[in-house]
Scaffold this motif. Structure first.
Motif, PDB file in Angstrom:
ATOM      1  N   GLY A  50     -11.248  -4.488   3.864  1.00  0.00           N
ATOM      2  CA  GLY A  50     -10.571  -3.452   3.084  1.00  0.00           C
ATOM      3  C   GLY A  50      -9.068  -3.489   3.280  1.00  0.00           C
ATOM      4  O   GLY A  50      -8.566  -3.195   4.356  1.00  0.00           O
ATOM      5  N   GLY A  52      -6.666  -1.583   2.088  1.00  0.00           N
ATOM      6  CA  GLY A  52      -5.991  -0.368   1.613  1.00  0.00           C
ATOM      7  C   GLY A  52      -4.994   0.072   2.666  1.00  0.00           C
ATOM      8  O   GLY A  52      -4.541  -0.723   3.496  1.00  0.00           O
ATOM      9  N   TRP A  53      -4.690   1.352   2.666  1.00  0.00           N
ATOM     10  CA  TRP A  53      -3.665   1.876   3.577  1.00  0.00           C
ATOM     11  C   TRP A  53      -4.085   1.700   5.024  1.00  0.00           C
ATOM     12  O   TRP A  53      -3.245   1.435   5.887  1.00  0.00           O
ATOM     13  N   SER A  54      -5.361   1.810   5.307  1.00  0.00           N
ATOM     14  CA  SER A  54      -5.779   1.679   6.693  1.00  0.00           C
ATOM     15  C   SER A  54      -5.934   0.212   7.091  1.00  0.00           C
ATOM     16  O   SER A  54      -5.389  -0.221   8.104  1.00  0.00           O
ATOM     17  N   GLU A  75     -10.298  -8.590   1.478  1.00  0.00           N
ATOM     18  CA  GLU A  75     -10.103  -7.570   0.429  1.00  0.00           C
ATOM     19  C   GLU A  75     -10.615  -8.134  -0.890  1.00  0.00           C
ATOM     20  O   GLU A  75     -10.356  -9.273  -1.245  1.00  0.00           O
ATOM     21  N   GLN A  76     -11.319  -7.267  -1.639  1.00  0.00           N
ATOM     22  CA  GLN A  76     -11.921  -7.735  -2.892  1.00  0.00           C
ATOM     23  C   GLN A  76     -10.917  -7.781  -4.052  1.00  0.00           C
ATOM     24  O   GLN A  76     -11.141  -8.475  -5.032  1.00  0.00           O
ATOM     25  N   ARG A  77      -9.835  -7.013  -3.950  1.00  0.00           N
ATOM     26  CA  ARG A  77      -8.857  -7.019  -5.045  1.00  0.00           C
ATOM     27  C   ARG A  77      -7.826  -8.116  -4.803  1.00  0.00           C
ATOM     28  O   ARG A  77      -7.645  -8.564  -3.673  1.00  0.00           O
ATOM     29  N   PRO A  84      -1.018   6.834  -3.687  1.00  0.00           N
ATOM     30  CA  PRO A  84       0.161   7.688  -3.529  1.00  0.00           C
ATOM     31  C   PRO A  84       1.256   7.270  -4.505  1.00  0.00           C
ATOM     32  O   PRO A  84       1.496   6.080  -4.695  1.00  0.00           O
ATOM     33  N   ALA A 119     -16.870  -8.084   1.002  1.00  0.00           N
ATOM     34  CA  ALA A 119     -17.826  -8.138   2.115  1.00  0.00           C
ATOM     35  C   ALA A 119     -19.168  -7.666   1.590  1.00  0.00           C
ATOM     36  O   ALA A 119     -19.239  -6.640   0.893  1.00  0.00           O
ATOM     37  N   ARG A 203     -10.711  12.923  -1.197  1.00  0.00           N
ATOM     38  CA  ARG A 203      -9.512  12.097  -0.986  1.00  0.00           C
ATOM     39  C   ARG A 203      -8.252  12.832  -1.433  1.00  0.00           C
ATOM     40  O   ARG A 203      -8.158  13.259  -2.574  1.00  0.00           O
ATOM     41  N   ASP A 334     -10.095   6.533   5.153  1.00  0.00           N
ATOM     42  CA  ASP A 334     -10.815   7.588   4.432  1.00  0.00           C
ATOM     43  C   ASP A 334     -12.323   7.554   4.665  1.00  0.00           C
ATOM     44  O   ASP A 334     -13.014   8.537   4.402  1.00  0.00           O
ATOM     45  N   LYS A 342      -7.760  13.166   4.094  1.00  0.00           N
ATOM     46  CA  LYS A 342      -7.960  11.762   3.697  1.00  0.00           C
ATOM     47  C   LYS A 342      -6.702  11.310   2.971  1.00  0.00           C
ATOM     48  O   LYS A 342      -6.615  11.367   1.746  1.00  0.00           O
ATOM     49  N   SER A 343      -5.720  10.899   3.755  1.00  0.00           N
ATOM     50  CA  SER A 343      -4.441  10.535   3.138  1.00  0.00           C
ATOM     51  C   SER A 343      -3.952   9.189   3.635  1.00  0.00           C
ATOM     52  O   SER A 343      -4.438   8.668   4.642  1.00  0.00           O
ATOM     53  N   GLY A 344      -2.962   8.645   2.909  1.00  0.00           N
ATOM     54  CA  GLY A 344      -2.426   7.328   3.232  1.00  0.00           C
ATOM     55  C   GLY A 344      -1.778   7.318   4.598  1.00  0.00           C
ATOM     56  O   GLY A 344      -1.977   6.399   5.390  1.00  0.00           O
ATOM     57  N   ASN A 345      -0.987   8.363   4.891  1.00  0.00           N
ATOM     58  CA  ASN A 345      -0.300   8.397   6.178  1.00  0.00           C
ATOM     59  C   ASN A 345      -1.310   8.505   7.323  1.00  0.00           C
ATOM     60  O   ASN A 345      -1.188   7.833   8.349  1.00  0.00           O
TER      61      ASN A 345
HETATM   62  C1  LIG Z   1      -3.724  10.281  -6.945  1.00  0.00           C
HETATM   63  C2  LIG Z   1      -3.622  10.120  -5.459  1.00  0.00           C
HETATM   64  C3  LIG Z   1      -2.469  10.497  -4.809  1.00  0.00           C
HETATM   65  C4  LIG Z   1      -2.359  10.348  -3.439  1.00  0.00           C
HETATM   66  N1  LIG Z   1      -1.207  10.732  -2.831  1.00  0.00           N
HETATM   67  C5  LIG Z   1      -1.066  10.567  -1.510  1.00  0.00           C
HETATM   68  C6  LIG Z   1       0.164  10.898  -0.871  1.00  0.00           C
HETATM   69  O1  LIG Z   1       1.109  11.339  -1.518  1.00  0.00           O
HETATM   70  N2  LIG Z   1       0.277  10.706   0.451  1.00  0.00           N
HETATM   71  C7  LIG Z   1      -0.753  10.210   1.197  1.00  0.00           C
HETATM   72  O2  LIG Z   1      -0.573  10.034   2.414  1.00  0.00           O
HETATM   73  N3  LIG Z   1      -1.938   9.868   0.623  1.00  0.00           N
HETATM   74  C8  LIG Z   1      -2.129  10.047  -0.707  1.00  0.00           C
HETATM   75  N4  LIG Z   1      -3.311   9.678  -1.299  1.00  0.00           N
HETATM   76  C9  LIG Z   1      -4.471   9.266  -0.469  1.00  0.00           C
HETATM   77  C10 LIG Z   1      -4.490   7.780  -0.119  1.00  0.00           C
HETATM   78  O3  LIG Z   1      -4.417   7.000  -1.267  1.00  0.00           O
HETATM   79  C11 LIG Z   1      -5.773   7.446   0.632  1.00  0.00           C
HETATM   80  O4  LIG Z   1      -5.998   8.379   1.639  1.00  0.00           O
HETATM   81  C12 LIG Z   1      -5.685   6.053   1.225  1.00  0.00           C
HETATM   82  O5  LIG Z   1      -5.614   5.110   0.201  1.00  0.00           O
HETATM   83  C13 LIG Z   1      -6.885   5.770   2.134  1.00  0.00           C
HETATM   84  O6  LIG Z   1      -6.750   4.493   2.681  1.00  0.00           O
HETATM   85  P1  LIG Z   1      -8.031   3.604   3.018  1.00  0.00           P
HETATM   86  O7  LIG Z   1      -7.499   2.329   3.554  1.00  0.00           O
HETATM   87  O8  LIG Z   1      -9.010   4.340   3.812  1.00  0.00           O
HETATM   88  O9  LIG Z   1      -8.724   3.368   1.601  1.00  0.00           O
HETATM   89  P2  LIG Z   1      -8.143   2.556   0.352  1.00  0.00           P
HETATM   90  O10 LIG Z   1      -6.678   2.648   0.320  1.00  0.00           O
HETATM   91  O11 LIG Z   1      -8.907   3.004  -0.836  1.00  0.00           O
HETATM   92  O12 LIG Z   1      -8.524   1.063   0.656  1.00  0.00           O
HETATM   93  C14 LIG Z   1      -9.849   0.605   0.708  1.00  0.00           C
HETATM   94  C15 LIG Z   1      -9.855  -0.864   0.314  1.00  0.00           C
HETATM   95  O13 LIG Z   1     -11.092  -1.442   0.664  1.00  0.00           O
HETATM   96  C16 LIG Z   1     -11.467  -2.362  -0.352  1.00  0.00           C
HETATM   97  N5  LIG Z   1     -12.915  -2.570  -0.231  1.00  0.00           N
HETATM   98  C17 LIG Z   1     -13.894  -1.639  -0.318  1.00  0.00           C
HETATM   99  N6  LIG Z   1     -15.092  -2.206  -0.118  1.00  0.00           N
HETATM  100  C18 LIG Z   1     -14.867  -3.518   0.106  1.00  0.00           C
HETATM  101  C19 LIG Z   1     -15.727  -4.623   0.373  1.00  0.00           C
HETATM  102  N7  LIG Z   1     -17.053  -4.483   0.460  1.00  0.00           N
HETATM  103  N8  LIG Z   1     -15.149  -5.840   0.534  1.00  0.00           N
HETATM  104  C20 LIG Z   1     -13.805  -6.005   0.437  1.00  0.00           C
HETATM  105  N9  LIG Z   1     -12.949  -4.994   0.187  1.00  0.00           N
HETATM  106  C21 LIG Z   1     -13.480  -3.763   0.027  1.00  0.00           C
HETATM  107  C22 LIG Z   1     -11.012  -1.673  -1.622  1.00  0.00           C
HETATM  108  O14 LIG Z   1     -10.865  -2.603  -2.672  1.00  0.00           O
HETATM  109  C23 LIG Z   1      -9.687  -1.067  -1.185  1.00  0.00           C
HETATM  110  O15 LIG Z   1      -8.604  -1.934  -1.420  1.00  0.00           O
HETATM  111  C24 LIG Z   1      -3.440   9.796  -2.692  1.00  0.00           C
HETATM  112  C25 LIG Z   1      -4.595   9.408  -3.356  1.00  0.00           C
HETATM  113  C26 LIG Z   1      -4.691   9.573  -4.708  1.00  0.00           C
HETATM  114  C27 LIG Z   1      -5.937   9.123  -5.414  1.00  0.00           C
END
Ligand SMILES: Cc1cc2nc3c(=O)[nH]c(=O)nc-3n(C[C@H](O)[C@H](O)[C@H](O)COP(=O)(O)OP(=O)(O)OC[C@H]3O[C@@H](n4cnc5c(N)ncnc54)[C@H](O)[C@@H]3O)c2cc1C
Length: 441
Positions: A50, A52-54, A75-77, A84, A119, A203, A334, A342-345
């Motif tokens: 994954g 993403g932000w984490s 990462e799949q993308r 954010p 994955a 989220r 998240d 559940k935020s990016g930070n």
């Molecule tokens: C409209 C909106 C506004 C937001 N604004 C804010 C903000 O202002 N400030 C803030 O802090 N947060 C904000 N957030 C929240 C933030 O986007 C999330 O909390 C953050 O993205 C979580 O990170 P993550 O890594 O857990 O998940 P994600 O960022 O979603 O990353 C998960 C990744 O895992 C990949 N993945 C999943 N399954 C698989 C697999 N089987 N194989 C390979 N890859 C896989 C996905 O493709 C994705 O890229 C906002 C969210 C939204 C929707």
């Protein structure tokens, strides 16, 4: 209608053949499994699922904390698009380029491997991650797959679910859903535009309110006879309540109507009607945001559990982030179950902490002291001019409740005048610094 013995036998035969076929398919799958095209493992290997932000933060900081480790981000993308700041993109305040970032650059700058694949399963006994592009051996595995939607809060009817996903997407996961929503907003001619706030720990707590304000301001600026109807399952705005409620009242009286305690009981897409316990709403267009759950891979791997907040989030120890009963598998972001915002930070700081835990495990040191994730969250409330509000907090554990809550919240909910303008500047500086943190050295 009764079923004859002969039919029953036929059916049993069919079932046996089917079961046989599945077994053969599984055997063939096993035979066909192949190694991912990456150099063989010579050092401790940390594989992160994954980007993403984490996951991006785990990958970068793992390499910093354990320089001899071999770090692979799966990462799949093919490119990163930020959630954010995407509410500002929906109303043309930033462009898509601002949200889009390059995984290859992140990997080059931070000296890890980006592996573009999904994955699909984990052989926990032999420590092998199966992906669509081959198998990867690991010593430490971090699952950071983010969220999926859980439409069971509204319906078990897959036809309705398919229509909701396709025609009225939530746009809380980046990609096509956002493109669809932007087109809807741009083409909206007037009437009611329904948006929803789910229950559970969804989220980004402020994002649905921020989005409602952005779209209301956009309609207002275009002088449309249009209204955002925000149906909130919760009994009040869940975060930065003062800031959002005053903005809704003072800036968008004719463009936004907020309805707390509005759990949806029925969605009738043919007649464009939504029914809650107390009211019925007609709509011209909509975006329905359902409950969330942890990414599917958690369930496949057998490391998911239902929590008080949501279904099927990571089943981990709250301090070590390690999956219960599964040594060396960690879950971050998240998909974790702690009830943090559940935020990016939050996800970024959790990722940094998980990287430290793994580094300590590699060095065979004592477990490290718990470090609280940090939520820093700016929300825009208007675009003409740009005004924002914000919250900054760490967390503390409440033993009695067996849950975490904000420990040190600092908020700035005055969106008016100089404060609001300063907060809006803060919003951009925060986003810029986070993009640098995830994608640069
Ligand atoms: C409209 C909106 C506004 C937001 N604004 C804010 C903000 O202002 N400030 C803030 O802090 N947060 C904000 N957030 C929240 C933030 O986007 C999330 O909390 C953050 O993205 C979580 O990170 P993550 O890594 O857990 O998940 P994600 O960022 O979603 O990353 C998960 C990744 O895992 C990949 N993945 C999943 N399954 C698989 C697999 N089987 N194989 C390979 N890859 C896989 C996905 O493709 C994705 O890229 C906002 C969210 C939204 C929707």
């Amino acid at each position: 209608m009764s079923i004859s013995r002969r039919d029953a036998l036929k059916l049993t035969g069919a079932a046996t053949i089917l079961a046989g076929t599945t077994l053969v398919a599984k055997e063939e799958q096993k035979k066909e499994s192949f190694k991912a095209p990456i150099p063989p493992k010579t050092n401790p290997r940390i594989v992160v699922v994954g980007g993403g932000w984490s996951g991006l933060s785990v990958a970068k900081y793992s390499k910093k904390e354990s320089s001899n480790a071999d770090v692979i981000l799966v990462e799949q993308r093919t490119q990163f698009i930020s959630c954010p700041m995407s509410n500002l993109w929906l109303v043309d305040k930033v462009d898509l380029e601002y949200l889009t970032h390059d995984y290859l650059e992140a990997a080059r700058e931070n000296n890890y491997t980006f592996f573009n694949a999904a994955a699909i399963d984990v052989d926990k006994k032999n420590k092998i991650l199966h992906t669509t592009n081959g198998d990867i051996e690991y010593d430490y595995l971090v699952l950071a797959p983010g969220i999926e939607y859980d439409y069971s809060c509204w319906t078990d009817d897959v036809v309705l679910e398919r229509r909701l996903r396709q025609e009225y997407p939530a746009a809380f996961m980046p990609g096509s859903e956002h493109l669809t929503l932007k087109t809807k907003i741009k083409n909206f001619k007037g009437g009611n535009f329904i948006m929803t706030v789910p229950g559970g720990n969804y989220r980004c707590l402020p994002a649905p309110y921020e989005r409602a304000c952005m779209v209301a301001d956009y309609f207002k600026h275009k002088k449309l006879d249009a209204k955002v109807i925000l149906l909130d399952e919760n009994n009040n705005v869940t975060i930065k309540e003062q800031g959002f409620l005053t903005a809704m009242r003072e800036l968008y009286k004719d463009y936004l109507s907020y309805h707390p305690n509005s759990k949806i009981e029925e969605i009738d897409l043919d007649n464009k009607k939504v029914t809650t316990e107390f009211e019925e709403f007609e709509f011209e267009d909509a975006s329905f945001y359902p409950y969330v759950r942890g990414g599917k891979i958690l369930e496949v791997v057998g490391v998911a559990k239902d929590t008080v907040y949501n279904k099927l989030e990571g089943n981990i120890d709250y301090i070590s982030y390690e999956a219960k009963g599964e040594k060396d598998i960690f879950i971050s972001g998240d998909a974790s179950p702690m009830g943090f915002s559940k935020s990016g930070n939050t996800s970024n700081t959790e990722g940094q902490y998980v990287a430290k835990i793994i580094a300590n495990r590699i060095k065979k040191n004592l477990p490290i002291k718990w470090i609280s994730p940090v939520t820093i969250c700016f929300s825009a409330v208007s675009i003409y001019p740009e005004h924002a509000i914000f919250i900054h907090s760490e967390y503390a554990y409440d033993k009695k409740k067996n849950s975490f809550g904000f420990a040190t919240p600092i908020t700035s909910e005055n969106w008016r005048g100089k404060d609001g303008l300063e907060n809006a500047k803060g919003l951009y500086s925060w986003a810029n610094s986070m993009f640098i943190d995830m994608f640069k050295k």
